[in-house]
Design a protein around this motif. Structure first.
Motif, PDB file in Angstrom:
ATOM      1  N   ASP A  15     -39.702  38.300 -58.851  1.00 38.63           N
ATOM      2  CA  ASP A  15     -39.055  39.600 -59.035  1.00 38.63           C
ATOM      3  C   ASP A  15     -38.647  40.246 -57.713  1.00 38.63           C
ATOM      4  O   ASP A  15     -38.147  41.373 -57.676  1.00 38.63           O
ATOM      5  CB  ASP A  15     -39.983  40.540 -59.817  1.00 38.63           C
ATOM      6  CG  ASP A  15     -41.334  40.707 -59.115  1.00 38.63           C
ATOM      7  OD1 ASP A  15     -41.484  40.204 -57.978  1.00 38.63           O
ATOM      8  OD2 ASP A  15     -42.235  41.309 -59.729  1.00 38.63           O
ATOM      9  N   LYS A  31     -44.951  36.974 -65.897  1.00 38.35           N
ATOM     10  CA  LYS A  31     -44.324  38.122 -66.555  1.00 38.35           C
ATOM     11  C   LYS A  31     -42.806  38.054 -66.432  1.00 38.35           C
ATOM     12  O   LYS A  31     -42.070  38.321 -67.390  1.00 38.35           O
ATOM     13  CB  LYS A  31     -44.863  39.410 -65.942  1.00 38.35           C
ATOM     14  CG  LYS A  31     -44.354  40.675 -66.615  1.00 38.35           C
ATOM     15  CD  LYS A  31     -44.965  41.915 -65.982  1.00 38.35           C
ATOM     16  CE  LYS A  31     -44.452  43.172 -66.654  1.00 38.35           C
ATOM     17  NZ  LYS A  31     -45.025  44.399 -66.030  1.00 38.35           N
ATOM     18  N   PHE A  32     -42.343  37.667 -65.241  1.00 41.33           N
ATOM     19  CA  PHE A  32     -40.902  37.562 -65.013  1.00 41.33           C
ATOM     20  C   PHE A  32     -40.296  36.475 -65.901  1.00 41.33           C
ATOM     21  O   PHE A  32     -39.214  36.660 -66.487  1.00 41.33           O
ATOM     22  CB  PHE A  32     -40.646  37.253 -63.541  1.00 41.33           C
ATOM     23  CG  PHE A  32     -39.196  37.102 -63.196  1.00 41.33           C
ATOM     24  CD1 PHE A  32     -38.414  38.222 -62.881  1.00 41.33           C
ATOM     25  CD2 PHE A  32     -38.583  35.848 -63.192  1.00 41.33           C
ATOM     26  CE1 PHE A  32     -37.076  38.075 -62.585  1.00 41.33           C
ATOM     27  CE2 PHE A  32     -37.249  35.716 -62.887  1.00 41.33           C
ATOM     28  CZ  PHE A  32     -36.491  36.824 -62.580  1.00 41.33           C
ATOM     29  N   LYS A  34     -41.409  35.372 -68.855  1.00 40.21           N
ATOM     30  CA  LYS A  34     -41.378  35.816 -70.245  1.00 40.21           C
ATOM     31  C   LYS A  34     -40.206  36.749 -70.505  1.00 40.21           C
ATOM     32  O   LYS A  34     -39.500  36.631 -71.505  1.00 40.21           O
ATOM     33  CB  LYS A  34     -42.687  36.509 -70.595  1.00 40.21           C
ATOM     34  CG  LYS A  34     -43.865  35.559 -70.764  1.00 40.21           C
ATOM     35  CD  LYS A  34     -45.114  36.325 -71.181  1.00 40.21           C
ATOM     36  CE  LYS A  34     -46.285  35.378 -71.411  1.00 40.21           C
ATOM     37  NZ  LYS A  34     -47.504  36.103 -71.827  1.00 40.21           N
ATOM     38  N   LEU A  35     -40.000  37.715 -69.587  1.00 38.35           N
ATOM     39  CA  LEU A  35     -38.880  38.640 -69.753  1.00 38.35           C
ATOM     40  C   LEU A  35     -37.545  37.903 -69.721  1.00 38.35           C
ATOM     41  O   LEU A  35     -36.612  38.230 -70.475  1.00 38.35           O
ATOM     42  CB  LEU A  35     -38.925  39.712 -68.651  1.00 38.35           C
ATOM     43  CG  LEU A  35     -40.104  40.694 -68.713  1.00 38.35           C
ATOM     44  CD1 LEU A  35     -40.115  41.603 -67.481  1.00 38.35           C
ATOM     45  CD2 LEU A  35     -40.012  41.545 -69.982  1.00 38.35           C
ATOM     46  N   HIS A  36     -37.451  36.893 -68.875  1.00 35.94           N
ATOM     47  CA  HIS A  36     -36.207  36.130 -68.774  1.00 35.94           C
ATOM     48  C   HIS A  36     -35.947  35.351 -70.059  1.00 35.94           C
ATOM     49  O   HIS A  36     -34.799  35.297 -70.551  1.00 35.94           O
ATOM     50  CB  HIS A  36     -36.288  35.192 -67.575  1.00 35.94           C
ATOM     51  CG  HIS A  36     -35.067  34.346 -67.407  1.00 35.94           C
ATOM     52  ND1 HIS A  36     -33.843  34.895 -67.032  1.00 35.94           N
ATOM     53  CD2 HIS A  36     -34.855  33.008 -67.593  1.00 35.94           C
ATOM     54  CE1 HIS A  36     -32.946  33.937 -66.984  1.00 35.94           C
ATOM     55  NE2 HIS A  36     -33.543  32.776 -67.305  1.00 35.94           N
ATOM     56  N   GLU A  38     -37.054  36.091 -73.121  1.00 34.64           N
ATOM     57  CA  GLU A  38     -36.678  37.060 -74.153  1.00 34.64           C
ATOM     58  C   GLU A  38     -35.231  37.474 -74.009  1.00 34.64           C
ATOM     59  O   GLU A  38     -34.496  37.673 -74.992  1.00 34.64           O
ATOM     60  CB  GLU A  38     -37.599  38.286 -74.070  1.00 34.64           C
ATOM     61  CG  GLU A  38     -39.029  38.036 -74.507  1.00 34.64           C
ATOM     62  CD  GLU A  38     -39.146  37.813 -75.997  1.00 34.64           C
ATOM     63  OE1 GLU A  38     -38.172  38.117 -76.734  1.00 34.64           O
ATOM     64  OE2 GLU A  38     -40.199  37.321 -76.452  1.00 34.64           O
ATOM     65  N   LYS A  39     -34.811  37.616 -72.775  1.00 38.36           N
ATOM     66  CA  LYS A  39     -33.447  38.072 -72.499  1.00 38.36           C
ATOM     67  C   LYS A  39     -32.410  37.071 -72.979  1.00 38.36           C
ATOM     68  O   LYS A  39     -31.339  37.449 -73.483  1.00 38.36           O
ATOM     69  CB  LYS A  39     -33.313  38.331 -71.002  1.00 38.36           C
ATOM     70  CG  LYS A  39     -32.006  38.979 -70.602  1.00 38.36           C
ATOM     71  CD  LYS A  39     -31.992  39.285 -69.122  1.00 38.36           C
ATOM     72  CE  LYS A  39     -30.678  39.947 -68.699  1.00 38.36           C
ATOM     73  NZ  LYS A  39     -30.655  40.247 -67.243  1.00 38.36           N
ATOM     74  N   GLY A  43     -37.620  33.601 -76.441  1.00 40.42           N
ATOM     75  CA  GLY A  43     -38.950  34.175 -76.270  1.00 40.42           C
ATOM     76  C   GLY A  43     -39.938  33.693 -77.314  1.00 40.42           C
ATOM     77  O   GLY A  43     -39.759  32.654 -77.968  1.00 40.42           O
TER      78      GLY A  43
END
Length: 262
Positions: A15, A31-32, A34-36, A38-39, A43
């Motif tokens: 990040d 965490k980064f 997982k967010l990627h 989902e985006k 996910g």
């Protein structure tokens, strides 16, 4: 965490921030990620959907074992007397097939050679080469077969020792024990008696671990060849007698025809 690198914050995560320890940087990377995911639509919801579509394994049907009373058991296991069915009075026991032997085999000849035949064979010249050819080309013995080249080589080695009068030695016998040393074997010998002597010698000094290829097999092969030559000589004499008889008949017919013309 810090947006700039310092002496205490040296670990940079995905990040773009700096963390004081490696573990904190690793958690930030997770965490980064997982967010990627989902985006971009990959996910946890997407992964759970794939798991729900996985086909379930079929359960195997339980094996049903019948009660012991229904199992098929023999009378012996059940400790009961066997049940016999009487044969009909018209039953005829089938005849056993007898084994046919090929010409020249030991079982087919089954005769003791006469002394005259043995004497005629005693002086056969240069018979070793003919003996080797016989082993490889003429079916003989109880099975009516020829021998392999390796077996023929073994028989000829032992036979040459016996013919030369050198005798046969064996590593399991005592030192100096040589069977038939000084006795030159020829085709005029009684091979049945010689075979029995070989058995007695093995019983006294030690059995042949080669299953007979030391003495017994060569003697039997010599006996087969002896009978083969005796039968061949007998057939040749019969053919000569028949040819002589035909010649005599032709001469008699010619004499009768000549007398009739006169």
């Amino acid at each position: 965490m810090s947006s700039t690198r310092s002496e205490t914050h040296t670990h940079r995560s995905k990040d773009g921030l700096y963390y004081p320890s490696y573990q904190e940087m690793a958690h930030a990377n997770i965490k980064f990620n997982k967010l990627h995911l989902e985006k971009i639509g990959l996910g946890e919801s997407y992964q759970n959907r794939n798991k729900s579509n996985t086909p379930k394994k079929k359960k195997k049907a339980p094996v049903v074992t019948p009660p012991s009373s229904e199992l098929r058991r023999s009378n012996r296991v059940r400790k009961e007397k066997p049940e016999f069915e009487l044969l009909p009075e018209t039953f005829v026991e089938p005849r056993k097939r007898t084994k046919t032997n090929t010409p020249g085999s030991r079982s087919n000849a089954q005769r003791k050679l006469e002394q005259e035949e043995l004497e005629a064979l005693k002086n056969v010249p240069d018979w070793l080469d003919g003996f080797e050819t016989f082993l490889l080309t003429v079916p003989h013995g109880g099975n009516g077969k020829v021998v392999s080249r390796d077996n023929a080589r073994c028989v000829m080695r032992q036979t040459r020792l016996l013919v030369a009068g050198l005798g046969i030695e064996y590593h399991r016998w005592d030192e100096g024990v040589v069977w038939k040393k000084g006795v030159k074997v020829d085709l005029g010998m009684d091979f049945d008696a010689l075979f029995q002597e070989a058995i007695e010698h093995e019983g006294k000094y030690g059995r042949d671990l080669g299953n007979g290829w030391l003495m017994r097999h060569p003697i039997r092969k010599l006996q087969c060849y002896q009978e083969y030559l005796a039968n061949k000589n007998k057939n040749d004499e019969s053919e000569e007698n028949m040819n002589g008889q035909e010649e005599e008949e032709k001469k008699e017919e010619a004499a009768v025809a000549s007398a009739a013309q006169n």
